[in-house]
Design a protein around this motif. Structure first.
Motif, PDB file in Angstrom:
ATOM      1  N   VAL A 164       0.667  -1.280   0.002  1.00  0.00           N
ATOM      2  CA  VAL A 164      -0.019  -0.097   0.052  1.00  0.00           C
ATOM      3  C   VAL A 164       0.932   1.203   0.143  1.00  0.00           C
ATOM      4  O   VAL A 164       0.679   2.249  -0.764  1.00  0.00           O
ATOM      5  N   PHE A 165       1.829   1.317   0.861  1.00  0.00           N
ATOM      6  CA  PHE A 165       2.793   2.714   1.022  1.00  0.00           C
ATOM      7  C   PHE A 165       3.641   2.673  -0.052  1.00  0.00           C
ATOM      8  O   PHE A 165       4.011   3.917  -0.379  1.00  0.00           O
ATOM      9  N   SER A 166       4.185   1.714  -0.562  1.00  0.00           N
ATOM     10  CA  SER A 166       4.869   1.730  -1.742  1.00  0.00           C
ATOM     11  C   SER A 166       4.172   2.467  -2.966  1.00  0.00           C
ATOM     12  O   SER A 166       4.978   3.314  -3.775  1.00  0.00           O
ATOM     13  N   PHE A 167       3.073   1.907  -3.105  1.00  0.00           N
ATOM     14  CA  PHE A 167       2.160   2.578  -4.569  1.00  0.00           C
ATOM     15  C   PHE A 167       1.904   3.944  -4.200  1.00  0.00           C
ATOM     16  O   PHE A 167       2.017   4.878  -5.018  1.00  0.00           O
ATOM     17  N   LEU A 168       1.675   4.357  -2.668  1.00  0.00           N
ATOM     18  CA  LEU A 168       1.283   5.629  -2.409  1.00  0.00           C
ATOM     19  C   LEU A 168       2.584   6.654  -2.842  1.00  0.00           C
ATOM     20  O   LEU A 168       2.297   7.697  -3.355  1.00  0.00           O
ATOM     21  N   GLY A 169       3.857   6.006  -2.273  1.00  0.00           N
ATOM     22  CA  GLY A 169       5.035   6.909  -2.718  1.00  0.00           C
ATOM     23  C   GLY A 169       5.122   6.981  -3.966  1.00  0.00           C
ATOM     24  O   GLY A 169       5.501   8.116  -4.706  1.00  0.00           O
ATOM     25  N   LEU A 170       4.982   5.897  -4.891  1.00  0.00           N
ATOM     26  CA  LEU A 170       5.331   6.059  -6.132  1.00  0.00           C
ATOM     27  C   LEU A 170       4.297   6.921  -6.913  1.00  0.00           C
ATOM     28  O   LEU A 170       4.511   7.869  -7.856  1.00  0.00           O
ATOM     29  N   VAL A 171       2.908   7.157  -6.381  1.00  0.00           N
ATOM     30  CA  VAL A 171       2.086   7.853  -6.934  1.00  0.00           C
ATOM     31  C   VAL A 171       2.491   9.353  -6.793  1.00  0.00           C
ATOM     32  O   VAL A 171       2.340  10.145  -7.704  1.00  0.00           O
ATOM     33  N   ILE A 198      -0.435  10.997   8.083  1.00  0.00           N
ATOM     34  CA  ILE A 198      -0.856   9.659   8.390  1.00  0.00           C
ATOM     35  C   ILE A 198      -0.469   9.181   9.596  1.00  0.00           C
ATOM     36  O   ILE A 198      -1.541   8.572  10.516  1.00  0.00           O
ATOM     37  N   LEU A 199       0.706   9.565  10.208  1.00  0.00           N
ATOM     38  CA  LEU A 199       1.130   8.837  11.355  1.00  0.00           C
ATOM     39  C   LEU A 199       0.493   9.447  12.618  1.00  0.00           C
ATOM     40  O   LEU A 199      -0.178   8.863  13.512  1.00  0.00           O
ATOM     41  N   LEU A 224      -7.665   6.961   6.447  1.00  0.00           N
ATOM     42  CA  LEU A 224      -6.114   6.769   5.953  1.00  0.00           C
ATOM     43  C   LEU A 224      -5.829   5.487   6.249  1.00  0.00           C
ATOM     44  O   LEU A 224      -6.217   4.665   7.208  1.00  0.00           O
ATOM     45  N   PRO A 225      -4.640   5.208   5.511  1.00  0.00           N
ATOM     46  CA  PRO A 225      -4.310   3.600   5.189  1.00  0.00           C
ATOM     47  C   PRO A 225      -3.588   3.124   6.546  1.00  0.00           C
ATOM     48  O   PRO A 225      -3.726   1.884   6.861  1.00  0.00           O
ATOM     49  N   LEU A 226      -2.820   3.796   7.313  1.00  0.00           N
ATOM     50  CA  LEU A 226      -2.184   3.369   8.394  1.00  0.00           C
ATOM     51  C   LEU A 226      -3.021   2.654   9.473  1.00  0.00           C
ATOM     52  O   LEU A 226      -2.552   1.327   9.902  1.00  0.00           O
ATOM     53  N   ASN A 227      -4.077   2.898   9.800  1.00  0.00           N
ATOM     54  CA  ASN A 227      -5.100   2.271  10.719  1.00  0.00           C
ATOM     55  C   ASN A 227      -5.543   1.166  10.259  1.00  0.00           C
ATOM     56  O   ASN A 227      -5.810   0.173  10.889  1.00  0.00           O
ATOM     57  N   GLN A 228      -5.659   1.118   8.795  1.00  0.00           N
ATOM     58  CA  GLN A 228      -6.037  -0.323   8.235  1.00  0.00           C
ATOM     59  C   GLN A 228      -4.870  -1.387   8.529  1.00  0.00           C
ATOM     60  O   GLN A 228      -5.296  -2.329   8.743  1.00  0.00           O
ATOM     61  N   ILE A 229      -3.754  -0.656   8.267  1.00  0.00           N
ATOM     62  CA  ILE A 229      -2.550  -1.633   8.346  1.00  0.00           C
ATOM     63  C   ILE A 229      -2.166  -2.129   9.699  1.00  0.00           C
ATOM     64  O   ILE A 229      -2.033  -3.443  10.316  1.00  0.00           O
ATOM     65  N   LEU A 230      -2.524  -1.265  10.864  1.00  0.00           N
ATOM     66  CA  LEU A 230      -2.494  -1.348  12.116  1.00  0.00           C
ATOM     67  C   LEU A 230      -3.614  -2.582  12.566  1.00  0.00           C
ATOM     68  O   LEU A 230      -3.264  -3.571  13.255  1.00  0.00           O
ATOM     69  N   SER A 231      -4.673  -2.500  11.990  1.00  0.00           N
ATOM     70  CA  SER A 231      -5.908  -3.497  12.277  1.00  0.00           C
ATOM     71  C   SER A 231      -5.217  -4.912  11.983  1.00  0.00           C
ATOM     72  O   SER A 231      -5.544  -5.930  12.556  1.00  0.00           O
ATOM     73  N   ILE A 232      -4.413  -5.178  10.839  1.00  0.00           N
ATOM     74  CA  ILE A 232      -3.870  -6.402  10.202  1.00  0.00           C
ATOM     75  C   ILE A 232      -2.992  -6.627  11.489  1.00  0.00           C
ATOM     76  O   ILE A 232      -2.727  -7.818  11.914  1.00  0.00           O
ATOM     77  N   LEU A 233      -2.133  -5.746  11.629  1.00  0.00           N
ATOM     78  CA  LEU A 233      -0.829  -6.092  12.788  1.00  0.00           C
ATOM     79  C   LEU A 233      -1.501  -6.553  14.206  1.00  0.00           C
ATOM     80  O   LEU A 233      -0.753  -7.304  14.831  1.00  0.00           O
ATOM     81  N   ARG A 234      -2.522  -5.945  14.277  1.00  0.00           N
ATOM     82  CA  ARG A 234      -3.177  -6.202  15.870  1.00  0.00           C
ATOM     83  C   ARG A 234      -4.085  -7.336  15.845  1.00  0.00           C
ATOM     84  O   ARG A 234      -4.786  -7.411  16.868  1.00  0.00           O
ATOM     85  N   GLY A 235      -4.389  -7.827  14.523  1.00  0.00           N
ATOM     86  CA  GLY A 235      -5.022  -9.139  14.489  1.00  0.00           C
ATOM     87  C   GLY A 235      -6.407  -8.675  14.559  1.00  0.00           C
ATOM     88  O   GLY A 235      -7.344  -9.474  14.996  1.00  0.00           O
ATOM     89  N   ASP A 236      -6.817  -7.530  14.280  1.00  0.00           N
ATOM     90  CA  ASP A 236      -8.352  -6.899  14.211  1.00  0.00           C
ATOM     91  C   ASP A 236      -9.239  -7.209  13.160  1.00  0.00           C
ATOM     92  O   ASP A 236      -9.992  -6.637  12.855  1.00  0.00           O
ATOM     93  N   GLY A 237      -8.462  -7.755  11.832  1.00  0.00           N
ATOM     94  CA  GLY A 237      -9.071  -7.990  10.768  1.00  0.00           C
ATOM     95  C   GLY A 237      -9.056  -6.892   9.623  1.00  0.00           C
ATOM     96  O   GLY A 237      -8.402  -5.956  10.122  1.00  0.00           O
ATOM     97  N   VAL A 238      -9.584  -7.237   8.701  1.00  0.00           N
ATOM     98  CA  VAL A 238      -9.785  -5.855   7.591  1.00  0.00           C
ATOM     99  C   VAL A 238     -10.962  -5.403   7.302  1.00  0.00           C
ATOM    100  O   VAL A 238     -12.191  -6.076   7.382  1.00  0.00           O
ATOM    101  N   ASN A 239     -11.056  -4.160   6.721  1.00  0.00           N
ATOM    102  CA  ASN A 239     -12.424  -3.668   6.041  1.00  0.00           C
ATOM    103  C   ASN A 239     -11.990  -3.094   4.719  1.00  0.00           C
ATOM    104  O   ASN A 239     -10.939  -3.301   4.178  1.00  0.00           O
ATOM    105  N   TYR A 240     -13.121  -2.753   4.120  1.00  0.00           N
ATOM    106  CA  TYR A 240     -13.449  -2.272   2.880  1.00  0.00           C
ATOM    107  C   TYR A 240     -12.198  -1.142   2.339  1.00  0.00           C
ATOM    108  O   TYR A 240     -11.939  -1.085   1.487  1.00  0.00           O
ATOM    109  N   LEU A 241     -11.919  -0.372   3.430  1.00  0.00           N
ATOM    110  CA  LEU A 241     -11.020   0.871   3.310  1.00  0.00           C
ATOM    111  C   LEU A 241      -9.689   0.246   2.872  1.00  0.00           C
ATOM    112  O   LEU A 241      -9.077   0.776   1.905  1.00  0.00           O
ATOM    113  N   LEU A 242      -9.450  -0.914   3.238  1.00  0.00           N
ATOM    114  CA  LEU A 242      -7.958  -1.404   2.990  1.00  0.00           C
ATOM    115  C   LEU A 242      -7.963  -1.765   1.498  1.00  0.00           C
ATOM    116  O   LEU A 242      -6.958  -1.504   0.591  1.00  0.00           O
ATOM    117  N   GLY A 243      -9.256  -2.231   1.039  1.00  0.00           N
ATOM    118  CA  GLY A 243      -9.220  -2.591  -0.640  1.00  0.00           C
ATOM    119  C   GLY A 243      -8.952  -1.308  -1.259  1.00  0.00           C
ATOM    120  O   GLY A 243      -8.514  -1.317  -2.369  1.00  0.00           O
TER     121      GLY A 243
END
Lengths: 237, 286
Positions: free
Chosen positions: A144-151, A173-174, A197-216
């Motif tokens: 996610v963040f690589s493509f954001l940086g590339l954009v 974001i931070l 914003l995307p970091l909370n979506q990634i934090l959800s994965i890192l904390r095992g809270d699952g994913v939602n449509y925003l990550l997509g």
């Protein structure tokens, strides 16, 4: 092919290790923050060390994705390295794969260092499920963040100015995210922005809270935007 | 066999024509120099030849094949874009891996001649322009290509090493297409020369000697612009450059005597490629 990827990974790692600023921000700074914040609030709040550990990992993924891939690839284009590499008898994607794998290796190494620091400093033992979540988070977050940086770097913004914009994006974001503390508990609006914003979506994965449509959305839109911008790229003469 | 065919190539950015209907061929074993002043289109032509820019019109062929394949081509760009934080030997190792070559063989064959031993542990960012050029030429040569395309290959290089490198580059009847700012060097090294001016090749590429022979005389007299002397030049061919007059003359002519009546500030030289270029572009402008 494997030999080329291995060499590419090795040299990309070597390059990043030789850039003192990169070593500081990817290795020393996260550990320093983890130890300081953990020491201040870890003893008072149950579960804070685990919360902070995943938060610091999320922050490092965001920083690595935004700064270590997009701007590097853009520089390859602007200094003419790409046209040089394109004349060599190999698929240039192998070189980029090497770059990405080197970042993944570096991030996994930092995750392990942070886990060791969590144990040594706070006696916190990371479970295997947490490690699995961290590794999944590294892959998804880096994507996610690589493509954001590339954009941002390929959006036609002058070189130099793009780094300033990436910095701005990174800090927005931070500081709206739940990396260090649950922002929404202090300010609902900032918490709401952070959740989009995307970091909370990634934090959800890192904390095992699952994913939602925003990550997509964050996975698809930057990638499609970059594919569009990339077609317009012209080689520097 | 033609190693490069450039056929009717034009390159345009919006309304600006940068290359205009350029055609020539570089045959096997030939060393072909492309000469022109800054901004004449040399580097753009190299980029078009190397497929980095798409021509607006025309086509390029390598080894008489339509599809560009650079496996047997070695390239030196004007600027050497390499990973600044890698050491010289690391870059060479990476390239040998990509080209499926043995690093030790390359080291044995080239390091001494290219004077790489002294700089092999230096970071690319620490190298001087001349050292970067040496590394660039080495990287272009390691796979023993049939054709070399070199943009300003000897800029910033010590003349003693230029000669040594040229011998290696020319080895095995290799075809070489190169650009240079050093006209004397081109005269010495190239068997065929093309002049480029404002995106156009001035005339059919030919040998340096036949270009010089096509000039009105083999000597030239140079002096600051002077209207009185210009009046004397009705029977002579000359060109103006940088507020100087350059007149072609034969030693038996009485021109020297006439000029010395007006000025002592003049010099007599053998003509060279630069005179040929400037004379031709003056005619072109006229």
């Amino acid at each position: 092919m494997i030999k080329i990827i291995v060499k590419s990974i090795y040299y990309q790692l070597l390059i990043s290790l030789r850039i003192k600023q990169a070593v500081f921000f990817t290795v020393a700074f996260p550990i320093f923050l983890f130890v300081i914040f953990g020491s201040i609030w870890g003893a008072q709040h149950d579960g804070y060390v685990s919360f902070l550990l995943s938060g610091i990992i999320g922050m490092t993924i965001a920083s690595d994705g935004l700064f270590a891939i997009g701007p590097v690839i853009k520089e390859y284009y602007s200094n003419g390295l790409i046209k040089y590499l394109r004349k060599l008898p190999f698929n240039i994607l192998l070189h980029f794969i090497g770059l990405i794998i080197s970042r993944i290796i570096s991030l996994i190494f930092i995750v392990l260092l942070l886990c060791v620091a969590a144990y040594l400093m706070f006696g916190y033992i990371v479970t295997s499920l947490e490690i699995l979540n961290f590794i999944i988070g590294v892959f998804v977050g880096l994507f996610v963040f690589s493509f954001l940086g590339l954009v941002v770097t390929f959006s036609g913004i002058k070189q130099g100015a793009d780094k300033g914009i990436i910095n701005l994006i990174y800090f927005v974001i931070l500081f709206t995210s739940n990396a260090f503390y649950p922002v929404g508990e202090f300010n609902k609006l900032i918490g709401y922005i952070g959740n989009i914003l995307p970091l909370n979506q990634i934090l959800s994965i890192l904390r095992g809270d699952g994913v939602n449509y925003l990550l997509g959305i964050w996975t698809l839109i930057p990638m499609l935007l970059f594919a569009f911008l990339f077609k317009k790229v012209k080689f520097k003469r | 066999m033609n190693d490069i065919i450039v056929s009717d190539v034009s390159y345009q950015v919006k309304d600006k024509i940068i290359l205009n209907n350029i055609s020539f061929t570089v045959t096997k074993g030939e060393s072909f120099a492309l000469l022109g002043e800054n901004g004449s289109g040399k580097s753009t032509l190299i980029d078009v030849i190397l497929n980095d820019l798409k021509p607006s019109k025309g086509y390029i062929k390598f080894f008489e094949k339509s599809k560009a394949c650079f496996d047997k081509v070695g390239i030196v760009y004007d600027q050497l874009p390499l990973f600044s934080m890698l050491r010289v030997f690391e870059i060479i190792k990476y390239f040998t891996t990509i080209r499926k070559l043995e690093f030790e063989n390359i080291k044995k064959k080239y390091f001494e001649i290219f004077e790489i031993n002294k700089i092999q542990k230096s970071f690319i960012k620490e190298l001087s322009q001349g050292e970067k050029k040496r590394v660039g030429i080495l990287l272009a040569l390691i796979h023993n290509p049939d054709l070399l395309i070199l943009d300003e290959p000897f800029a910033n290089l010590d003349p003693t090493i230029t000669e040594r490198l040229w011998k290696i580059i020319r080895n095995e009847n290799r075809t070489i297409f190169f650009t240079t700012h050093n006209w004397k060097e081109a005269e010495k090294l190239a068997v065929k020369i093309a002049f480029i001016y404002k995106g156009k090749v001035l005339f059919e590429p030919q040998s340096p000697q036949s270009i010089l022979n096509s000039l009105p005389a083999l000597k030239i007299i140079n002096f600051p612009k002077n209207e009185n002397i210009i009046k004397l030049l009705t029977n002579y061919q000359y060109y103006l450059h940088d507020e100087n007059i350059n007149v072609f003359f034969n030693e038996d002519s009485k021109l020297l005597k006439d000029i010395s009546q007006f000025t002592n500030n003049f010099s007599v030289q053998e003509v060279d490629l630069k005179d040929a270029y400037l004379f031709n572009i003056n005619n072109y402008k006229a």
